[in-house]
Design an enzyme around this catalytic site. Structure first.
Site, PDB file in Angstrom:
ATOM      1  N   ALA A  37      43.757 -19.803 -11.683  1.00  8.35           N
ATOM      2  CA  ALA A  37      43.449 -21.159 -12.128  1.00  8.35           C
ATOM      3  C   ALA A  37      44.786 -21.872 -12.306  1.00  8.35           C
ATOM      4  O   ALA A  37      45.841 -21.229 -12.427  1.00  8.35           O
ATOM      5  CB  ALA A  37      42.685 -21.097 -13.447  1.00  8.35           C
TER       6      ALA A  37
ATOM      7  N   GLU B 263      38.877 -13.588  -8.928  1.00 13.10           N
ATOM      8  CA  GLU B 263      37.501 -13.901  -9.344  1.00 13.10           C
ATOM      9  C   GLU B 263      36.724 -14.602  -8.226  1.00 13.10           C
ATOM     10  O   GLU B 263      35.543 -14.322  -8.005  1.00 13.10           O
ATOM     11  CB  GLU B 263      37.542 -14.759 -10.615  1.00 13.10           C
ATOM     12  CG  GLU B 263      38.072 -13.967 -11.810  1.00 13.10           C
ATOM     13  CD  GLU B 263      38.378 -14.834 -13.021  1.00 13.10           C
ATOM     14  OE1 GLU B 263      39.140 -15.813 -12.877  1.00 13.10           O
ATOM     15  OE2 GLU B 263      37.855 -14.552 -14.106  1.00 13.10           O
TER      16      GLU B 263
ATOM     17  N   GLY C 229      41.944 -16.394 -11.186  1.00 11.40           N
ATOM     18  CA  GLY C 229      40.832 -17.092 -10.521  1.00 11.40           C
ATOM     19  C   GLY C 229      40.725 -16.758  -9.043  1.00 11.40           C
ATOM     20  O   GLY C 229      39.640 -16.882  -8.456  1.00 11.40           O
TER      21      GLY C 229
END
Ligand code: COA
Length: 270
Positions: free
Chosen positions: A75, A123, A120
């Protein structure tokens, strides 16, 4: 199918395979709010077409990859540095929607991990059906080193992918796995020597899947999603329902007819 131009994504449809390239190479493709918004729009648009489609299947598979030397390095830390707890919760919920929408797509999705897949990025890859990697790829959940925790599914999907022990180690230490280690851990299913070979490998798997019944693949995907983590007897009830549903498809009629006639099937996709 037509997709609009996105600020942070490149999209390309060839042979009914949609390639989505996260395109913020200067920030190693970090997932900013804008990128999450673009992903949400793009995946929702594809899902709408595929879920309302009557057998045309304009997209038979997806590849998600990154521009430049990273897949996605997490992120966006610059953005998160200034985020309030409530905004962070919204950011997490929004990306959860994207990952669930990806998992619910009725076609196979491959993460083609061409470099760093951290936070992220790891993920996002884990929300795809398969993770293929270039040999220089690396995987990790380094959030605790920033005083953060995974917010895009890492604490939930990593233990399911690599088992509870290794997941804990990675989540507590931020240690990165090489592509070879990730393969050994079962996170990655194939490793390629170059990015070109990686993308070719992903396309070739999707081309092979595209020769099967799309209705059957959609049912298998749904069964996998609905049975994961459930007790075997309950899960088998779901499988029997999918088996029944397959028998109501035109693809089943065509697939069994073609086999008995010793011909290649021509699936209607319904
Ligand atoms: N968010 C925002 N920007 C990021 C980023 C992220 N997650 N990861 C990298 N960048 C930016 C860097 O700030 C740098 O920008 P700058 O050129 O304006 O300084 C640029 O991308 C290149 O990164 P850099 O760190 O110089 O590259 P590197 O090759 O030396 O290191 C990494 C690569 C991936 C090891 C390193 O960038 C890193 O650790 N990134 C953060 C990974 C992370 O913790 N992710 C989880 C976030 S929750």
């Amino acid at each position: 199918m037509q997709l609009p131009a996105y600020a942070t994504l490149l999209t390309d449809i060839r042979n009914r395979v949609l390639t989505i390239t996260v395109n913020r190479p200067d920030a190693l493709n970090a997932l900013s709010s804008r990128t999450v918004e673009d992903l949400e729009h793009c995946i929702t648009a594809v899902a709408e077409v595929l879920h309302n489609d009557d057998g045309a299947w304009p997209v038979r598979g997806l590849i998600i990859t990154g521009a430049g030397k990273a897949f996605v390095a997490g992120a966006d830390i610059r953005e998160m540095a200034a985020m309030s707890p409530d905004d962070a919760h919204d950011h997490s919920s929004r990306m959860h929607k994207v990952t669930l929408a990806l998992e619910e797509l009725p076609v196979p999705v491959i993460a083609a991990v061409n470099g760093y897949a951290l936070g992220g990025g790891c993920e996002l890859a884990m929300a795809c059906d398969l993770i293929y990697a270039a040999s220089n790829a690396s995987f990790g959940q380094p959030e605790v080193g920033l005083g953060l925790v995974p917010g895009f599914g890492g604490s939930v999907r990593l233990p399911r992918r690599v088992g509870p022990g290794l997941a804990r180690e990675l989540l507590f230490t931020g240690r990165r796995l090489t592509a070879a280690e990730a393969r050994e851990a079962g996170l990655v299913t194939a490793v390629f020597n170059s990015v070109d070979e990686l993308l070719e490998g992903a396309r070739s798997t999707l081309d092979l899947a595209a020769r099967q019944s799309p209705a059957a693949i959609a049912l298998v995907k749904r069964t996998l999603a609905e049975t994961e983590g459930r007790r075997v007897p309950e899960a088998l009830v779901t499988e029997a329902d999918a088996f029944r549903a397959a028998f109501a498809t035109e693809d089943k009629a065509e697939g069994t007819r073609a086999f008995l006639a010793k011909e290649p099937p021509n699936f209607p996709g319904r």
